[in-house]
Design a protein around this motif. Sequence first.
Motif, PDB file in Angstrom:
ATOM      1  N   SER A   1       0.780  -1.081  -0.012  1.00  0.00           N
ATOM      2  CA  SER A   1      -0.025  -0.021  -0.070  1.00  0.00           C
ATOM      3  C   SER A   1       0.933   1.240  -0.080  1.00  0.00           C
ATOM      4  CB  SER A   1      -0.985  -0.092   1.203  1.00  0.00           C
ATOM      5  OG  SER A   1      -0.250   0.266   2.442  1.00  0.00           O
ATOM      6  N   GLU A   2       2.070   1.203   0.335  1.00  0.00           N
ATOM      7  CA  GLU A   2       2.994   2.274   0.313  1.00  0.00           C
ATOM      8  C   GLU A   2       3.089   2.657  -1.073  1.00  0.00           C
ATOM      9  OE1 GLU A   2       6.045   1.945   4.194  1.00  0.00           O
ATOM     10  OE2 GLU A   2       6.863   1.007   2.223  1.00  0.00           O
ATOM     11  N   MET A   3       3.031   1.989  -2.274  1.00  0.00           N
ATOM     12  CA  MET A   3       2.912   2.415  -3.677  1.00  0.00           C
ATOM     13  C   MET A   3       1.928   3.658  -3.666  1.00  0.00           C
ATOM     14  SD  MET A   3       5.272   0.941  -5.439  1.00  0.00           S
ATOM     15  CE  MET A   3       4.520   0.255  -7.025  1.00  0.00           C
ATOM     16  N   ASP A   4       0.880   3.399  -3.201  1.00  0.00           N
ATOM     17  CA  ASP A   4      -0.278   4.651  -3.394  1.00  0.00           C
ATOM     18  C   ASP A   4       0.468   5.753  -2.901  1.00  0.00           C
ATOM     19  OD1 ASP A   4      -1.651   2.289  -4.017  1.00  0.00           O
ATOM     20  OD2 ASP A   4      -2.718   2.144  -2.229  1.00  0.00           O
ATOM     21  N   LYS A   5       1.313   5.738  -1.965  1.00  0.00           N
ATOM     22  CA  LYS A   5       1.763   7.304  -1.573  1.00  0.00           C
ATOM     23  C   LYS A   5       2.528   8.098  -2.482  1.00  0.00           C
ATOM     24  CE  LYS A   5       0.839   5.705   3.276  1.00  0.00           C
ATOM     25  NZ  LYS A   5       1.622   4.567   4.098  1.00  0.00           N
ATOM     26  N   LEU A   6       3.094   7.109  -3.485  1.00  0.00           N
ATOM     27  CA  LEU A   6       4.152   7.774  -4.197  1.00  0.00           C
ATOM     28  C   LEU A   6       3.331   8.323  -5.433  1.00  0.00           C
ATOM     29  CD1 LEU A   6       6.540   4.762  -4.645  1.00  0.00           C
ATOM     30  CD2 LEU A   6       7.037   6.619  -3.309  1.00  0.00           C
ATOM     31  N   MET A   7       3.938   9.220  -6.136  1.00  0.00           N
ATOM     32  CA  MET A   7       3.283   9.997  -7.176  1.00  0.00           C
ATOM     33  C   MET A   7       3.196   9.215  -8.398  1.00  0.00           C
ATOM     34  SD  MET A   7       5.554  13.773  -7.224  1.00  0.00           S
ATOM     35  CE  MET A   7       7.035  13.045  -6.634  1.00  0.00           C
ATOM     36  N   ASP A   8       2.105   9.558  -9.140  1.00  0.00           N
ATOM     37  CA  ASP A   8       1.738   8.834 -10.378  1.00  0.00           C
ATOM     38  C   ASP A   8       2.805   9.706 -11.341  1.00  0.00           C
ATOM     39  OD1 ASP A   8       0.291  10.991 -10.886  1.00  0.00           O
ATOM     40  OD2 ASP A   8      -1.670   9.906 -11.035  1.00  0.00           O
ATOM     41  N   ALA A   9       2.625   9.173 -12.551  1.00  0.00           N
ATOM     42  CA  ALA A   9       3.632   9.734 -13.508  1.00  0.00           C
ATOM     43  C   ALA A   9       3.022  10.879 -13.814  1.00  0.00           C
ATOM     44  CB  ALA A   9       3.520   8.831 -14.906  1.00  0.00           C
ATOM     45  N   LYS A  10       1.809  11.350 -13.935  1.00  0.00           N
ATOM     46  CA  LYS A  10       1.414  12.765 -14.260  1.00  0.00           C
ATOM     47  C   LYS A  10       1.788  13.765 -12.989  1.00  0.00           C
ATOM     48  CE  LYS A  10      -2.623  15.167 -16.085  1.00  0.00           C
ATOM     49  NZ  LYS A  10      -4.113  15.164 -15.836  1.00  0.00           N
ATOM     50  N   THR A  11       1.443  13.342 -12.068  1.00  0.00           N
ATOM     51  CA  THR A  11       1.997  14.418 -10.677  1.00  0.00           C
ATOM     52  C   THR A  11       3.622  14.357 -10.999  1.00  0.00           C
ATOM     53  OG1 THR A  11       0.214  13.267  -9.779  1.00  0.00           O
ATOM     54  CG2 THR A  11       1.725  14.717  -8.314  1.00  0.00           C
ATOM     55  N   TYR A  12       4.389  13.299 -11.235  1.00  0.00           N
ATOM     56  CA  TYR A  12       5.737  13.683 -11.107  1.00  0.00           C
ATOM     57  C   TYR A  12       6.368  14.384 -12.170  1.00  0.00           C
ATOM     58  CZ  TYR A  12      10.591  12.410 -11.504  1.00  0.00           C
ATOM     59  OH  TYR A  12      11.965  12.553 -11.545  1.00  0.00           O
ATOM     60  N   GLY A  13       5.436  14.298 -13.518  1.00  0.00           N
ATOM     61  CA  GLY A  13       5.659  15.133 -14.634  1.00  0.00           C
ATOM     62  C   GLY A  13       5.760  16.521 -14.119  1.00  0.00           C
ATOM     63  N   LYS A  14       4.525  16.964 -13.286  1.00  0.00           N
ATOM     64  CA  LYS A  14       4.525  18.278 -12.989  1.00  0.00           C
ATOM     65  C   LYS A  14       5.395  18.651 -12.183  1.00  0.00           C
ATOM     66  CE  LYS A  14      -0.571  18.583 -13.707  1.00  0.00           C
ATOM     67  NZ  LYS A  14      -1.828  18.019 -12.998  1.00  0.00           N
ATOM     68  N   THR A  15       5.869  17.893 -11.244  1.00  0.00           N
ATOM     69  CA  THR A  15       7.100  18.285 -10.103  1.00  0.00           C
ATOM     70  C   THR A  15       8.291  18.691 -10.881  1.00  0.00           C
ATOM     71  OG1 THR A  15       7.824  16.157  -9.686  1.00  0.00           O
ATOM     72  CG2 THR A  15       5.937  17.154  -8.647  1.00  0.00           C
ATOM     73  N   ILE A  16       8.549  18.057 -12.096  1.00  0.00           N
ATOM     74  CA  ILE A  16       9.658  18.241 -12.796  1.00  0.00           C
ATOM     75  C   ILE A  16       9.681  19.165 -14.025  1.00  0.00           C
ATOM     76  CG2 ILE A  16      10.898  16.203 -12.069  1.00  0.00           C
ATOM     77  CD1 ILE A  16      10.343  15.027 -14.733  1.00  0.00           C
ATOM     78  N   GLY A  17       8.395  19.826 -13.874  1.00  0.00           N
ATOM     79  CA  GLY A  17       8.095  21.000 -14.851  1.00  0.00           C
ATOM     80  C   GLY A  17       7.706  20.435 -16.376  1.00  0.00           C
ATOM     81  N   GLU A  18       7.397  19.103 -16.298  1.00  0.00           N
ATOM     82  CA  GLU A  18       6.787  18.734 -17.723  1.00  0.00           C
ATOM     83  C   GLU A  18       5.228  18.388 -17.588  1.00  0.00           C
ATOM     84  OE1 GLU A  18       9.298  15.911 -19.562  1.00  0.00           O
ATOM     85  OE2 GLU A  18      11.045  16.846 -19.166  1.00  0.00           O
ATOM     86  N   GLU A  19       4.637  18.615 -18.392  1.00  0.00           N
ATOM     87  CA  GLU A  19       3.211  18.155 -18.471  1.00  0.00           C
ATOM     88  C   GLU A  19       2.936  16.950 -19.189  1.00  0.00           C
ATOM     89  OE1 GLU A  19       0.775  19.993 -17.109  1.00  0.00           O
ATOM     90  OE2 GLU A  19       2.392  21.007 -16.362  1.00  0.00           O
TER      91      GLU A  19
END
Lengths: 127, 348
Positions: A109-127
């Motif tokens: 269930s710890e996997m759920d606490k990680l960011m999905d690809a879309k959210t991660y993309g936003k944090t590194i400035g990519e859509e």
Amino acid sequence: MSIDVNARYAESHEYARLEGAAVVCGISDHAQAELGDIVFIELPAVGKSLKKGETFGTVESVKAASDLYMPISGTIAEVNGALQADPALVNREPYGAGWLVKITPADLSEMDKLMDAKTYGKTIGEE
Amino acid sequence: MAPFAGYDMPISYPTGAVEEHAITRRSVGLFDIDHMGQFEVTGPGADAYVARMVSAKTSDMQAPMARYSLLLDDRGLVLDDLFIYKLESSWWIVVNASNREQDLAWFMAHKTPDVTIIDHSDATYMIAVQGPNAIALLDKIGAPAVSALERFTWGRIKINSIDILFGRTGYTGEDGGELFFPAEHAERLWNFLLEKGAELGIETMPIGLAARDSLRFEAGMPLHGHEISQSINAIEAGFKWACDFEKDFIGKQALLDVIAAGPSRKLVGIEVTGGVPREGYEVAGSDGAIIGRCVAGMYCPTVKKYAANAFVEPAFAKAGTPVKVIIRGQPKDAVVVKRPLYIPAYRR
């Protein structure tokens, strides 16, 4: 910069991707590009149990040494032996042949606490 | 990009540092090194003045010779390292960017009335063209041919109608040269070298600071602030060969004292297994006692080794001596090795 849509991401740029019963862990394409040429990788012993956020190894680029953090808690099931001879695999194929460790998760269930690809993309400035 | 002595310098180009290193070893690397400083010493007293200021032998130098030298203080500590060129009727002195202001002040403070010192650093641009194909490239695009010049000499050439002072010198361990020319032509010459390289099928790429460092490191060349500095004397750094004890020069007596007493530490190369050694890491003997410290360290792409330069107690300085390098708290197996790791082209 490519983002593996099948993986989930930690803020420290490690990815975790469920494959069967194991979680494959590496660093994102964004992370390898930021580090530059990778020249050495230190990985843990198989069988070592580590908690989420603990250091499991070090990646050394031409510029600097960076710690690697467990994206989830678990036991190291396998390490990528090919990286000893060719650490630049992480630069070339971060989501493929350049994976770092496979983890037997302690609590999936710890996997759920990680960011999905879309959210991660936003944090590194990519859509 | 990284700030470096007041300049913004690329650590690497999109090619990547390891590949840039390889390109310089196999073909041609271009180095934008305008940050280097250039002084000219003229006047009837120039020969005697330069002889006293720099450590290297100058009495046998005539145009078109060039030579490596150190700039020492009275204690024999290394203010800078230099390349000195004997021009037609003056001396051309190339200094490091970080030390330019201080070097100029040092030269001025010791000036005699019969010399004039001109700082050409701002008006002069400097590009290094280095690699096994560098001389062939320059021969094809400029005149007269630089292949006619011996190593460690200079000539005046023209490329794309730009007047260039060319030194067959460098800082990579490869053949090639360093180009000095009026700064207003910098972009034009840089692009011309890249375009002509592509046109002639001679692989030519720009090289960043990281590869410049790994190239010089493998070839055993010092970087001021690391293997040499104002807290390191010329003898412990292994530069007795760059000092002419037949003449009088600033720092000579201090160095003779060091030689007589024996240096308290020595610069060595160390090869490490199981990690990347870096500047500041401690070196220990087999019993765990700290015997020295790394002043530089990295992965060496051509010799494929993880290596450091370190100052250690003289008892540990012999090649083959097993030591440990402490990497993030872990003592890693290491061994003292002969320098340089890569034999420079001029010694082959």
